[in-house]
Design a protein around this motif. Structure first.
Motif, PDB file in Angstrom:
ATOM      1  N   ASP A  70      -6.295  -3.821   0.835  1.00 12.15           N
ATOM      2  CA  ASP A  70      -5.978  -2.737  -0.094  1.00 12.15           C
ATOM      3  C   ASP A  70      -6.654  -1.444   0.362  1.00 12.15           C
ATOM      4  O   ASP A  70      -7.882  -1.356   0.389  1.00 12.15           O
ATOM      5  N   ASN A  75       0.827  -1.207   0.000  1.00 16.09           N
ATOM      6  CA  ASN A  75       0.000   0.000   0.000  1.00 16.09           C
ATOM      7  C   ASN A  75       0.862   1.258   0.000  1.00 16.09           C
ATOM      8  O   ASN A  75       0.553   2.240  -0.666  1.00 16.09           O
ATOM      9  N   ARG A  98      -6.554   1.272  -1.204  1.00 13.73           N
ATOM     10  CA  ARG A  98      -6.955   1.986  -2.416  1.00 13.73           C
ATOM     11  C   ARG A  98      -6.517   3.454  -2.416  1.00 13.73           C
ATOM     12  O   ARG A  98      -7.299   4.346  -2.703  1.00 13.73           O
TER      13      ARG A  98
END
Length: 145
Positions: free
Chosen positions: A97, A81, A99
């Protein structure tokens, strides 16, 4: 005393298989590092067993995707990440994740090839002819004649 560290160049497509082999042999994940290059990124995956480091290294272009190793080493999700958020490298199938929200930075992907100004390579030194003494006019900025 420093010990030598093995750096193994790998193909990106071989990464997950090699990481699985290291896991099976009892290696622990130490870190995943990323460096910005002039045309992409260099990723280094470092592992340790019995106080001996083994590093897997490969380069990727800015638009390439990299497979996650978090299915093998669950803690890798943080490194992956981080690399995504700070460098913009797309990591596929991260177990957890974020994002793009692990880090909040003023500049999106601050270490990406778009945002990092790399230093110019050093200029080559002037080569003198063998046996010729150097004079004030030799070298950069000097005047001859």
């Amino acid at each position: 005393m420093s010990e030598t560290q093995e750096i193994i160049p790998v193909a990106k497509c071989d990464l997950v298989g090699m990481v699985a082999e290291l896991f099976a042999e009892g290696y622990r994940l130490v870190q995943i590092g990323c460096s910005t290059l002039s045309g992409g990124y260099e990723l280094t995956y470092s592992f340790d067993r019995d106080y001996r480091f083994t590093n897997l290294r490969f380069s990727v272009a800015p638009d390439e995707q990299v497979p996650s190793i978090s299915a093998i080493y669950p803690g890798a999700f943080l490194y992956e990440n981080e690399i995504h958020d700070l460098f913009g490298v797309e990591i596929m199938h991260i177990a957890v994740d974020y994002r793009g929200t692990l880090y909040r930075t003023a500049l999106a992907t601050p270490f990406s090839v778009d945002n990092v100004k790399l230093p110019e390579p050093p200029k080559p030194k002037v080569q003198l002819e063998p046996g010729k003494p150097a004079s004030a006019g030799d070298g950069p900025g000097g005047q001859t004649g």
